[in-house]
Design a protein around this motif. Structure first.
Motif, short mmCIF file in Angstrom:
data_model
loop_
_atom_site.label_atom_id
_atom_site.label_comp_id
_atom_site.label_asym_id
_atom_site.label_seq_id
_atom_site.Cartn_x
_atom_site.Cartn_y
_atom_site.Cartn_z
N GLN A 1 -2.77 5.78 1.41
CA GLN A 1 -2.95 4.97 0.97
C GLN A 1 -4.67 5.74 -0.32
N GLN A 2 -5.36 7.11 0.22
CA GLN A 2 -6.68 7.18 -0.58
C GLN A 2 -6.10 8.81 -0.17
N TYR B 1 -2.69 4.04 -5.89
CA TYR B 1 -1.19 2.97 -6.07
C TYR B 1 -0.28 3.30 -7.08
N CYS C 1 -10.87 8.32 -3.52
CA CYS C 1 -10.16 7.64 -4.01
C CYS C 1 -9.26 6.91 -3.70
N ASN C 2 -8.82 5.50 -4.41
CA ASN C 2 -7.67 4.32 -3.91
C ASN C 2 -5.91 5.51 -4.57
#
Length: 329
Positions: A314-315, A298, A295-296
């Motif tokens: 980022q993942q 943020y 999953c990303n």
């Protein structure tokens, strides 16, 4: 023979010196005569003459500039013009408020009246030929005011190894006197454009506020302090990944569970930071619509005063676990 030559040389030099001195004397006299003749002729010269509003009622505030000046072309003899030009204190021309004020919060003096006032102000030998602006306008109100914050504008950039860590104003807000319509449109007052570059230490400047037509600013000068700090590239570790929009009874586990964030900031700023100043999230709404095993993530929150922020990944891998609730047996 040698004595004769020496005496002859002395005689000739003495005669030349006398003739040269006489020439200089007459040249000086001629120059003085020419100067007096020239200065006795009439010339036209642009001058700056201050104006002030007089007979102002006690309940009225003049919102025009306190030091407004007119550009006036004055014709007079040269000697008199020189006196005006080098005179340090030129008395202002008085404008009668009661005569020229209008009911809408403005006042205006036509050029013909302004020339008459200026000519009465000048010596008898002088005459004002023209005035700019042609119509003298002033503004006033009955005490309406508003307090607004101050902000600087312009180019204020420290040395490339430094950054501005904080900006403080003294005072940080000022009082604006103007008509109600104009006050409604003013949310912040800016300084005149500042130009300071390549400084390393903290910088303190006195800045004049940019004038607003029809408004009076009190005060119109503020002191601004720019605090600097040396840039350094650092990182904060052990920032947990938080699941957003998780359904009741579920929990998000990520692998790794905590991440690092790298950024550039000042050393003073960095010393006061911790992982709690950052927020890294993964959104369940995005995860539920994607069949991937990753999953990303943020970065949703970060402290002020940092630049070039990056996360090392980022993942992340993840699992969604069911957790027991109080209603379950």
């Amino acid at each position: 023979m040698g004595d004769v030559t020496k005496n002859l040389r002395r005689y000739l030099l003495g005669w030349v010196n006398r003739e040269f001195l006489i020439f200089l004397f007459f040249l000086f006299v001629a120059g003085i005569f020419w100067l007096l003749t020239t200065l006795n002729e009439s010339f036209e010269q642009e001058m700056k003459i201050p104006v002030r509003i007089v007979n102002v009622p006690k309940n009225v505030v003049i919102t025009s500039g306190d030091n407004d000046t007119l550009r006036v072309n004055v014709r007079d003899k040269g000697i008199s013009l020189i006196t005006y030009i080098y005179k340090k204190d030129i008395l202002p021309v008085d404008i009668d408020f009661n005569r020229y004020a209008h009911a809408d919060g403005t006042g205006s003096v036509p050029a013909s009246d302004m020339l008459r006032l200026i000519n009465a102000h000048l010596p008898a030998s002088a005459k004002a030929a023209s005035v700019k602006p042609e119509t003298t306008v002033f503004y006033y109100n009955n005490g309406e005011k508003k307090t607004v914050p101050v902000a600087y504008q312009g180019k204020v950039e420290p040395h490339q190894l430094y950054f501005i860590s904080s900006v403080t104003y003294q005072p940080d807000s000022i009082t604006v006197y103007a008509s109600e319509d104009k006050l409604d449109s003013i949310e912040k007052v800016f300084t005149e454009a500042l130009q300071y570059q390549d400084f390393r230490d903290s910088l303190t400047v006195k800045a004049r506020l940019k004038r607003i037509e029809g408004a009076k600013l009190v005060p119109d000068i503020v002191t601004i302090n720019f605090q600097t700090d040396m840039l350094t590239e650092v990182s904060i570790d052990n920032i947990p990944v938080v699941g957003l929009n998780m359904p009741p009874g579920t929990r998000l586990r990520t692998f790794p569970a905590k991440l690092s964030v790298s950024f550039v900031t000042g050393m003073k700023n960095y010393q006061n930071m911790s992982a709690a100043d950052f927020l890294i999230v993964a959104d369940y709404n995005e995860i539920s619509s994607d069949s991937s095993s990753q999953c990303n993530v943020y970065l949703r929150k970060q402290p002020e005063g940092i630049q070039r922020v990056t996360m090392k990944t980022q993942q992340v891998d993840y699992l969604i676990e069911k957790v027991a609730t109080d209603n379950q047996p």
